[in-house]
Design a protein around this motif. Structure first.
Motif, PDB file in Angstrom:
ATOM      1  N   ASN A 156      31.440 -43.881  66.053  1.00 56.12           N
ATOM      2  CA  ASN A 156      29.978 -43.862  66.000  1.00 56.12           C
ATOM      3  C   ASN A 156      29.396 -42.601  65.377  1.00 56.12           C
ATOM      4  OD1 ASN A 156      29.617 -46.402  67.218  1.00 56.12           O
ATOM      5  ND2 ASN A 156      29.940 -45.514  69.236  1.00 56.12           N
ATOM      6  N   SER A 157      30.207 -41.798  64.735  1.00 50.20           N
ATOM      7  CA  SER A 157      29.728 -40.550  64.138  1.00 50.20           C
ATOM      8  C   SER A 157      28.823 -40.818  62.942  1.00 50.20           C
ATOM      9  CB  SER A 157      30.912 -39.689  63.682  1.00 50.20           C
ATOM     10  OG  SER A 157      31.709 -39.348  64.790  1.00 50.20           O
ATOM     11  N   ASP A 158      27.868 -39.912  62.708  1.00 50.11           N
ATOM     12  CA  ASP A 158      26.987 -40.023  61.545  1.00 50.11           C
ATOM     13  C   ASP A 158      27.766 -39.828  60.255  1.00 50.11           C
ATOM     14  OD1 ASP A 158      24.753 -40.398  63.165  1.00 50.11           O
ATOM     15  OD2 ASP A 158      24.338 -38.252  63.272  1.00 50.11           O
ATOM     16  N   GLU A 159      28.748 -38.940  60.308  1.00 47.54           N
ATOM     17  CA  GLU A 159      29.585 -38.699  59.137  1.00 47.54           C
ATOM     18  C   GLU A 159      30.992 -38.389  59.602  1.00 47.54           C
ATOM     19  OE1 GLU A 159      29.694 -36.231  54.951  1.00 47.54           O
ATOM     20  OE2 GLU A 159      28.193 -35.708  56.431  1.00 47.54           O
ATOM     21  N   ILE A 160      31.965 -38.948  58.881  1.00 46.78           N
ATOM     22  CA  ILE A 160      33.372 -38.716  59.181  1.00 46.78           C
ATOM     23  C   ILE A 160      33.976 -38.005  57.979  1.00 46.78           C
ATOM     24  CG2 ILE A 160      35.608 -39.785  59.676  1.00 46.78           C
ATOM     25  CD1 ILE A 160      34.005 -42.164  60.884  1.00 46.78           C
ATOM     26  N   ILE A 161      34.631 -36.902  58.246  1.00 50.44           N
ATOM     27  CA  ILE A 161      35.287 -36.139  57.191  1.00 50.44           C
ATOM     28  C   ILE A 161      36.776 -36.172  57.466  1.00 50.44           C
ATOM     29  CG2 ILE A 161      35.563 -33.843  56.163  1.00 50.44           C
ATOM     30  CD1 ILE A 161      32.603 -33.361  56.983  1.00 50.44           C
ATOM     31  N   VAL A 162      37.553 -36.600  56.491  1.00 47.99           N
ATOM     32  CA  VAL A 162      38.998 -36.694  56.644  1.00 47.99           C
ATOM     33  C   VAL A 162      39.627 -35.500  55.934  1.00 47.99           C
ATOM     34  CG1 VAL A 162      41.060 -38.092  56.201  1.00 47.99           C
ATOM     35  CG2 VAL A 162      38.878 -39.218  56.719  1.00 47.99           C
ATOM     36  N   GLU A 170      38.328 -37.233  52.116  1.00 53.25           N
ATOM     37  CA  GLU A 170      37.427 -38.385  52.194  1.00 53.25           C
ATOM     38  C   GLU A 170      36.275 -38.028  53.108  1.00 53.25           C
ATOM     39  OE1 GLU A 170      38.014 -43.179  53.015  1.00 53.25           O
ATOM     40  OE2 GLU A 170      39.726 -41.827  53.159  1.00 53.25           O
ATOM     41  N   ALA A 171      35.097 -38.605  52.824  1.00 51.75           N
ATOM     42  CA  ALA A 171      33.929 -38.386  53.693  1.00 51.75           C
ATOM     43  C   ALA A 171      33.045 -39.620  53.622  1.00 51.75           C
ATOM     44  CB  ALA A 171      33.152 -37.152  53.263  1.00 51.75           C
ATOM     45  N   GLY A 172      32.404 -39.942  54.741  1.00 52.14           N
ATOM     46  CA  GLY A 172      31.499 -41.084  54.768  1.00 52.14           C
ATOM     47  C   GLY A 172      31.340 -41.617  56.180  1.00 52.14           C
ATOM     48  N   LYS A 173      30.844 -42.831  56.274  1.00 52.19           N
ATOM     49  CA  LYS A 173      30.684 -43.514  57.556  1.00 52.19           C
ATOM     50  C   LYS A 173      31.944 -44.318  57.842  1.00 52.19           C
ATOM     51  CE  LYS A 173      25.865 -43.450  58.053  1.00 52.19           C
ATOM     52  NZ  LYS A 173      25.626 -42.436  59.025  1.00 52.19           N
TER      53      LYS A 173
END
Length: 174
Positions: A156-162, A170-173
């Protein structure tokens, strides 16, 4: 880096546009609450463990922090409530209960930023749900940084950074 145990060797880290190096370290650390994978609890009462970071906290503040961490009902079900001794490192509690006590401790200081460092990695799925609910509740008006290997933890995070080997890949929802 965010807590300034180390300073970046290149680039900079900013909070609200202000370089971390401009913050007094003690002031900066008071703005940040951390809940790690390996929670350290003392052989003391539940109330004393929650108020460790804020020893002058009123009972109402301790109970409010416990409520926000979804551990208040459990505590109040105990015969001695907040005066219950939890054993060395919280040995008398489950992993999820220890994590929620740590969340209550972090919430009590009312930090601007909350960091959850693998806070659910060692929990069963039912305990993880309680901890996730607590993280969502306390993070509504805070900046929350969640470090996790499981995607379910950051769903449920606003943004996910891998990150991989120290690099953003990678970054995004979700």
């Amino acid at each position: 880096l965010l807590l300034r145990f180390y300073d970046p060797q290149g680039g900079k880290i900013s909070i609200d546009g202000k370089d971390l190096k401009e913050f007094d370290v003690a002031t900066l650390r008071r703005k940040i609450g951390v809940v790690s994978q390996d929670v350290f609890l003392f052989h003391d009462t539940i109330g004393a463990n929650i108020s460790f970071a804020k020893p002058d906290a009123r009972e109402s503040q301790i109970k409010d922090a416990a409520r926000k961490a979804y551990i208040d009902e459990f505590i109040e079900s105990l015969p001695m409530g907040y005066q219950t001794l939890i054993g060395e490192r919280g040995v008398l509690l489950s992993g999820g209960q220890r994590q929620r006590l740590a969340i209550a401790r972090a919430v009590l200081t009312d930090p601007d930023i909350l960091i959850f460092d693998e806070a659910t990695s060692a929990l069963d799925s039912e305990s993880e749900k309680f901890v996730q609910r607590a993280i969502e509740a306390v993070g509504r008006d805070k900046t929350v940084i969640t470090i996790a290997h499981r995607l379910s933890t950051v769903f449920n995070s606003d943004e996910i950074i891998v990150m991989e080997k120290g690099f953003l890949v990678e970054a995004g929802k979700h």
